[in-house]
Design a protein around this motif. Structure first.
Motif, PDB file in Angstrom:
ATOM      1  N   ALA A  34       0.861  -1.249   0.057  1.00 53.44           N
ATOM      2  CA  ALA A  34      -0.105  -0.130  -0.076  1.00 53.44           C
ATOM      3  C   ALA A  34       0.894   1.305   0.007  1.00 53.44           C
ATOM      4  O   ALA A  34       0.558   2.161  -0.757  1.00 53.44           O
ATOM      5  CB  ALA A  34      -0.914  -0.078   1.357  1.00 53.44           C
ATOM      6  N   GLU A  35       2.009   1.300   0.759  1.00 51.74           N
ATOM      7  CA  GLU A  35       2.715   2.370   0.958  1.00 51.74           C
ATOM      8  C   GLU A  35       3.685   2.656  -0.253  1.00 51.74           C
ATOM      9  O   GLU A  35       3.897   3.831  -0.696  1.00 51.74           O
ATOM     10  CB  GLU A  35       3.373   2.477   2.427  1.00 51.74           C
ATOM     11  N   VAL A  36       4.314   1.685  -0.518  1.00 57.37           N
ATOM     12  CA  VAL A  36       5.328   1.803  -1.649  1.00 57.37           C
ATOM     13  C   VAL A  36       4.796   1.378  -2.946  1.00 57.37           C
ATOM     14  O   VAL A  36       4.997   2.169  -3.864  1.00 57.37           O
ATOM     15  CB  VAL A  36       6.642   0.799  -1.493  1.00 57.37           C
ATOM     16  N   GLY A  37       4.024   0.457  -3.175  1.00 57.93           N
ATOM     17  CA  GLY A  37       3.470   0.212  -4.670  1.00 57.93           C
ATOM     18  C   GLY A  37       2.693   1.432  -4.941  1.00 57.93           C
ATOM     19  O   GLY A  37       2.743   1.711  -5.993  1.00 57.93           O
ATOM     20  N   GLY A  38       1.480   1.890  -3.970  1.00 62.27           N
ATOM     21  CA  GLY A  38       0.911   3.236  -4.593  1.00 62.27           C
ATOM     22  C   GLY A  38       1.747   4.381  -4.888  1.00 62.27           C
ATOM     23  O   GLY A  38       1.616   4.871  -6.057  1.00 62.27           O
ATOM     24  N   ALA A  39       2.834   4.607  -4.270  1.00 61.21           N
ATOM     25  CA  ALA A  39       3.669   5.643  -4.629  1.00 61.21           C
ATOM     26  C   ALA A  39       4.528   5.583  -5.776  1.00 61.21           C
ATOM     27  O   ALA A  39       4.683   6.331  -6.560  1.00 61.21           O
ATOM     28  CB  ALA A  39       4.522   6.153  -3.414  1.00 61.21           C
ATOM     29  N   GLN A  40       4.812   4.189  -6.133  1.00 63.87           N
ATOM     30  CA  GLN A  40       5.809   4.154  -7.024  1.00 63.87           C
ATOM     31  C   GLN A  40       4.705   3.538  -8.686  1.00 63.87           C
ATOM     32  O   GLN A  40       5.351   3.043  -9.538  1.00 63.87           O
ATOM     33  CB  GLN A  40       6.640   2.955  -6.752  1.00 63.87           C
TER      34      GLN A  40
END
Length: 123
Positions: free
Chosen positions: A27-33
């Motif tokens: 959720a945190e990294v995947g969404g941002a990238q």
């Protein structure tokens, strides 16, 4: 150990607020990238194999925690940059940035204070 730019996104999330579950990292990294679940889980597995992070069970949930200290990572990456591009010398790095990007007055002041502090610390 070399942490890639992609892996560094996972590490940054863990340095900010570990432990995090795989779903929380997605959720945190995947969404941002704009990465999918499989990509983030691949990065987690690569970091586990490198022993940069560890898997742990705490309070009934599974999460990941960094084994590499952020300051050690920053030091290694900074030194690598200096070695690769500036023959290990700090002055050419600063000169390069000063020539290609105007330094703000507060940056110049901070550099002056740093130099003054280094000169005072000499035996």
């Amino acid at each position: 150990m070399h942490i890639t730019a992609a892996e560094a996104h996972v590490m940054e999330a863990l340095w900010r607020r570990a432990p995090l579950s795989a779903d929380e990292l997605v959720a945190e990294v995947g969404g941002a990238q704009n990465w999918g679940e499989a990509t983030v889980k691949t990065l987690i597995n690569r970091l586990l194999k490198k022993k940069a992070i560890k898997s742990e069970r705490a309070e009934g949930r599974h999460g990941y925690r960094p084994l590499v200290d952020r300051s050690a990572y920053v030091q290694a990456e900074s030194q690598g940059l200096l070695d690769r591009l500036f023959d290990g010398q700090l002055a050419p790095l600063i000169s390069h940035f000063a020539q290609h990007r105007p330094l703000k007055a507060e940056e110049v002041e901070r550099l002056k204070k740093l130099i003054d502090g280094l000169e005072e610390a000499k035996p």
